[in-house]
Write a protein that holds these residues in place. Structure first.
Motif, PDB file in Angstrom:
ATOM      1  N   GLN A 106     -17.494  25.703 -10.870  1.00 35.70           N
ATOM      2  CA  GLN A 106     -18.106  27.025 -11.028  1.00 35.70           C
ATOM      3  C   GLN A 106     -17.660  27.724 -12.307  1.00 35.70           C
ATOM      4  OE1 GLN A 106     -18.584  30.091  -8.072  1.00 35.70           O
ATOM      5  NE2 GLN A 106     -18.387  28.614  -6.405  1.00 35.70           N
ATOM      6  N   GLY A 107     -16.988  27.022 -13.171  1.00 33.42           N
ATOM      7  CA  GLY A 107     -16.566  27.628 -14.422  1.00 33.42           C
ATOM      8  C   GLY A 107     -15.152  28.160 -14.376  1.00 33.42           C
ATOM      9  N   LEU A 108     -14.906  29.224 -15.103  1.00 35.78           N
ATOM     10  CA  LEU A 108     -13.566  29.776 -15.283  1.00 35.78           C
ATOM     11  C   LEU A 108     -12.916  30.148 -13.953  1.00 35.78           C
ATOM     12  CD1 LEU A 108     -12.365  32.088 -18.050  1.00 35.78           C
ATOM     13  CD2 LEU A 108     -12.099  32.894 -15.714  1.00 35.78           C
ATOM     14  N   LEU A 109     -11.624  29.810 -13.812  1.00 39.07           N
ATOM     15  CA  LEU A 109     -10.874  30.091 -12.597  1.00 39.07           C
ATOM     16  C   LEU A 109     -10.149  31.433 -12.724  1.00 39.07           C
ATOM     17  CD1 LEU A 109      -9.416  26.531 -12.030  1.00 39.07           C
ATOM     18  CD2 LEU A 109     -10.856  27.754 -10.397  1.00 39.07           C
ATOM     19  N   PRO A 110     -10.501  32.419 -11.912  1.00 34.06           N
ATOM     20  CA  PRO A 110      -9.854  33.735 -12.024  1.00 34.06           C
ATOM     21  C   PRO A 110      -8.362  33.677 -11.770  1.00 34.06           C
ATOM     22  CG  PRO A 110     -11.259  33.614 -10.058  1.00 34.06           C
ATOM     23  CD  PRO A 110     -11.551  32.402 -10.882  1.00 34.06           C
ATOM     24  N   GLY A 111      -7.910  32.800 -10.875  1.00 30.15           N
ATOM     25  CA  GLY A 111      -6.486  32.673 -10.609  1.00 30.15           C
ATOM     26  C   GLY A 111      -5.722  32.222 -11.834  1.00 30.15           C
ATOM     27  N   ASN A 112      -6.268  31.259 -12.558  1.00 31.98           N
ATOM     28  CA  ASN A 112      -5.595  30.786 -13.764  1.00 31.98           C
ATOM     29  C   ASN A 112      -5.659  31.823 -14.877  1.00 31.98           C
ATOM     30  OD1 ASN A 112      -5.921  28.727 -16.491  1.00 31.98           O
ATOM     31  ND2 ASN A 112      -4.173  28.450 -15.130  1.00 31.98           N
ATOM     32  N   LEU A 113      -6.766  32.581 -14.941  1.00 27.52           N
ATOM     33  CA  LEU A 113      -6.856  33.672 -15.908  1.00 27.52           C
ATOM     34  C   LEU A 113      -5.730  34.679 -15.671  1.00 27.52           C
ATOM     35  CD1 LEU A 113      -8.386  35.217 -18.149  1.00 27.52           C
ATOM     36  CD2 LEU A 113      -9.787  36.236 -16.329  1.00 27.52           C
ATOM     37  N   ASP A 114      -5.524  35.029 -14.415  1.00 25.19           N
ATOM     38  CA  ASP A 114      -4.452  35.964 -14.067  1.00 25.19           C
ATOM     39  C   ASP A 114      -3.089  35.366 -14.408  1.00 25.19           C
ATOM     40  OD1 ASP A 114      -3.304  38.314 -12.946  1.00 25.19           O
ATOM     41  OD2 ASP A 114      -3.010  37.276 -11.032  1.00 25.19           O
ATOM     42  N   GLU A 115      -2.920  34.088 -14.136  1.00 26.70           N
ATOM     43  CA  GLU A 115      -1.650  33.414 -14.410  1.00 26.70           C
ATOM     44  C   GLU A 115      -1.344  33.398 -15.907  1.00 26.70           C
ATOM     45  OE1 GLU A 115       0.310  28.945 -13.886  1.00 26.70           O
ATOM     46  OE2 GLU A 115      -1.545  29.468 -12.819  1.00 26.70           O
ATOM     47  N   VAL A 116      -2.347  33.070 -16.721  1.00 21.46           N
ATOM     48  CA  VAL A 116      -2.149  33.024 -18.173  1.00 21.46           C
ATOM     49  C   VAL A 116      -1.722  34.393 -18.698  1.00 21.46           C
ATOM     50  CG1 VAL A 116      -3.340  32.767 -20.393  1.00 21.46           C
ATOM     51  CG2 VAL A 116      -3.702  31.081 -18.574  1.00 21.46           C
ATOM     52  N   LEU A 117      -2.385  35.436 -18.216  1.00 25.89           N
ATOM     53  CA  LEU A 117      -2.104  36.786 -18.702  1.00 25.89           C
ATOM     54  C   LEU A 117      -0.782  37.335 -18.152  1.00 25.89           C
ATOM     55  CD1 LEU A 117      -5.722  38.191 -18.450  1.00 25.89           C
ATOM     56  CD2 LEU A 117      -4.414  37.869 -20.562  1.00 25.89           C
ATOM     57  N   SER A 118      -0.517  37.069 -16.878  1.00 22.96           N
ATOM     58  CA  SER A 118       0.719  37.586 -16.257  1.00 22.96           C
ATOM     59  C   SER A 118       1.964  36.946 -16.842  1.00 22.96           C
ATOM     60  CB  SER A 118       0.675  37.356 -14.741  1.00 22.96           C
ATOM     61  OG  SER A 118      -0.392  38.064 -14.142  1.00 22.96           O
ATOM     62  N   ASN A 119       1.848  35.681 -17.264  1.00 22.39           N
ATOM     63  CA  ASN A 119       3.004  34.950 -17.775  1.00 22.39           C
ATOM     64  C   ASN A 119       3.013  34.846 -19.297  1.00 22.39           C
ATOM     65  OD1 ASN A 119       3.874  34.450 -15.111  1.00 22.39           O
ATOM     66  ND2 ASN A 119       2.507  32.679 -14.965  1.00 22.39           N
ATOM     67  N   ALA A 149     -17.217  38.516  -9.677  1.00 19.00           N
ATOM     68  CA  ALA A 149     -16.483  39.705  -9.220  1.00 19.00           C
ATOM     69  C   ALA A 149     -14.981  39.490  -9.328  1.00 19.00           C
ATOM     70  CB  ALA A 149     -16.872  40.039  -7.785  1.00 19.00           C
ATOM     71  N   GLU A 150     -14.517  38.282  -8.997  1.00 18.77           N
ATOM     72  CA  GLU A 150     -13.090  37.979  -9.059  1.00 18.77           C
ATOM     73  C   GLU A 150     -12.590  37.999 -10.509  1.00 18.77           C
ATOM     74  OE1 GLU A 150     -12.859  34.232  -7.147  1.00 18.77           O
ATOM     75  OE2 GLU A 150     -13.275  35.021  -5.139  1.00 18.77           O
ATOM     76  N   VAL A 151     -13.376  37.404 -11.414  1.00 17.70           N
ATOM     77  CA  VAL A 151     -13.001  37.396 -12.829  1.00 17.70           C
ATOM     78  C   VAL A 151     -12.949  38.828 -13.358  1.00 17.70           C
ATOM     79  CG1 VAL A 151     -13.756  36.734 -15.148  1.00 17.70           C
ATOM     80  CG2 VAL A 151     -13.887  35.076 -13.275  1.00 17.70           C
ATOM     81  N   TYR A 152     -13.925  39.630 -12.978  1.00 18.35           N
ATOM     82  CA  TYR A 152     -13.975  41.017 -13.452  1.00 18.35           C
ATOM     83  C   TYR A 152     -12.752  41.803 -12.988  1.00 18.35           C
ATOM     84  CZ  TYR A 152     -15.802  45.632 -14.624  1.00 18.35           C
ATOM     85  OH  TYR A 152     -15.961  46.885 -15.158  1.00 18.35           O
TER      86      TYR A 152
END
Length: 530
Positions: free
Chosen positions: A239-252, A286-289
């Motif tokens: 489904q494309g970009l993973l919101p969990g990994n987006l959060d992980e990249v930014l948080s860390n 919605a999750e990515v947003y």
């Protein structure tokens, strides 16, 4: 399986009140919408989306401010003094000796004619038999024949585009996306590649990182590299970009390790992603947003394939039969779910009308759109007048909004048929023990995964690059050209664990697509010793 279009709620910092957008598909409704004022028709006439929005738009809150992400270059650009003087041309009796606008007497074009389809006769044969010939004359405005003529279209214009086209794309944006805030604006562009280049210059500094899917549009990456802008890759699934990994990249994010501050911009292709063909469901968007809200990320939504959404492969789900159904089944864009004004949408006519038109537009908060206008004042100026004239004659005078939606529905069916032909060939000719794929539900690309460690060369110590090159060359030698997945890797420093190839079903005939897939299958069998 096609991503679902579902109702969802994205909470923002401001409260939004539901408002009713007038139905522009109804002629009377559109006429009512347009009663606010006439479209400016003079040479280099000033216009903005604010002239053409529905009254309902102005009941909504405004976007948040983005001063903190504007680049030094963007802040340095000022409005064009010469373009600004054009506002005085509308005064009755004004004689201009100011701007260097050539007299139309010296334009060697008296009229321009083109033959276009009449809905629903969109095939080439039907256009030849029953298409409508539309003609643009040099002085149609003064003769009361049209709102745009060659006298205006072939002269200099405002950087946002001619008012006649700004009105159409503004209305189209509200029909399809109905943004949740009031102060959004459209600005025409000389295609999305130029718009992306301008985006990077306006919102980034040399040395910044941006976020992108781990496999991203190669030209987008190649636009960023010479500007000194680096890419932080975010992992993907079907489904494309993973919101969990987006959060992980930014948080860390470690500024010392990365050598730069945390990114503030995400580049994303949500529908029919290039190259993977992945389409994000409404829930995924919605999750990515929400992750972007959490980290205050500005989203650049590049959506050339948005209207090429399809029913699932081998599905009994019927395609939409009415314009209203068509609009309803479209997945919500990031622009539609944006309650903060944190989305810049790159729109294009390239994939739905003609790439050679070199006309697209951006939709963004007024603050950002204004920076694009200032940028274009001293670069591209505005898209070609010939192109804008042709598009105006087709979209406004030929089809109207209803006819344009009819065309988009037709195009959706055409690409669905092309996808199904290619997938049928895949099932028939490809050795599925060494290649796998997920049927796309939008766009024009098919992404193939190849288990490269099963290749005989792996046991002999060949690298990922060498095996990919071997398979690519074997296909080329047999007369089939596919793109190598490594060309699209966002972070070239990351080791590739998987191997991919990309095929398109946009261009070749049914017979040639089937033959190309057959040749690719032969190359895989030879490479893997099957």
């Amino acid at each position: 399986m096609a991503p679902s279009a579902v109702e969802m709620e994205v909470k923002g910092e401001t409260d939004t009140t539901a408002v009713v957008v007038p139905n522009p598909l109804d002629i009377n409704g559109l006429a009512s919408w347009r009663k606010k004022g006439a479209v400016p028709t003079g040479t280099a006439a000033f216009s903005s989306s604010d002239m053409f929005k529905s009254p309902a738009c102005y009941t909504k809150p405004k976007a948040k401010r983005w001063d903190h992400i504007l680049s030094t270059e963007a802040k340095s650009r000022k409005p064009s003094s010469l373009k600004g003087a054009a506002k005085y041309l509308s005064r009755p009796g004004m004689i201009s000796l100011g701007g260097g606008l050539p007299s139309s007497e010296n334009f060697p074009f008296e009229e321009l004619s083109m033959k276009v389809p009449k809905a629903p006769g969109f095939s080439e044969g039907e256009i030849r038999a029953s298409g409508r010939t539309i003609t643009a004359g040099k002085h149609d405005i003064r003769e009361g024949k049209s709102l745009l003529d060659l006298e205006v279209a072939l002269n200099y214009g405002q950087s946002v585009g001619f008012a006649q086209m700004v009105r159409f794309v503004t209305e189209h944006t509200e029909i399809v996306h109905d943004p949740a805030y009031s102060d959004w604006n459209c600005c025409l562009t000389a295609g999305s590649t130029m718009a992306w280049d301008a985006t990077l210059r306006i919102l980034c500094e040399r040395g910044n990182y941006i976020l992108a899917e781990e496999y991203a549009f190669a030209s987008a990456l190649e636009t960023a590299a010479p500007l000194g802008i680096r890419v932080a890759a975010v992992k993907m699934d079907e489904q494309g970009l993973l919101p969990g990994n987006l959060d992980e990249v930014l948080s860390n994010w470690d500024e010392k390790e990365r050598g730069a501050a945390k990114p503030h911009l995400l580049y994303i292709v949500p529908s029919g992603q290039n190259p993977t063909g992945a389409t994000q469901s409404a829930e995924r968007r919605a999750e990515v947003y929400k992750v972007c809200q959490k980290h205050d990320i500005f989203i650049v939504e590049d959506e050339p394939y948005y209207f090429l959404q399809m029913e699932p492969y081998k599905s009994d789900v019927p395609p939409p039969s009415t314009r209203e159904e068509f609009l309803k089944v479209l997945l919500p864009s990031f622009l539609k779910i944006d309650v903060d004004g944190r989305v810049l949408r790159l729109e294009s006519f390239s994939k739905v009308l003609a790439p050679g038109s070199r006309v697209g537009w951006i939709v963004a908060p007024e603050q950002i759109a204004q920076r694009f206008a200032h940028h274009f004042d001293t670069s591209t100026q505005n898209p070609s007048g010939f192109s804008q004239m042709c598009l105006f004659k087709l979209l406004e005078e030929g089809w109207g909004h209803a006819g344009y939606l009819d065309w988009l529905m037709h195009l959706r069916l055409e690409y669905t048929a092309r996808r199904d032909i290619l997938l049928g060939a895949c099932e028939k000719y490809l050795p599925q023990e060494v290649v796998s794929w997920v049927p796309p539900s939008a766009g024009m690309f098919q992404w193939f995964e190849v288990p490269w460690k099963n290749h005989p060369g792996y046991a002999k110590g060949l690298s990922h690059v060498e095996i990919e090159e071997s398979i690519f060359t074997a296909a080329v030698d047999r007369g089939a050209l596919l793109c190598r997945g490594s060309w699209f890797r966002a972070d070239k420093n990351m080791a590739e664990e998987k191997m991919f190839f990309r095929a398109t079903f946009a261009a070749a005939s049914a017979e040639k697509m089937q033959e190309a897939i057959k040749r690719f299958g032969e190359a895989l069998r030879a490479e893997f010793g099957i």
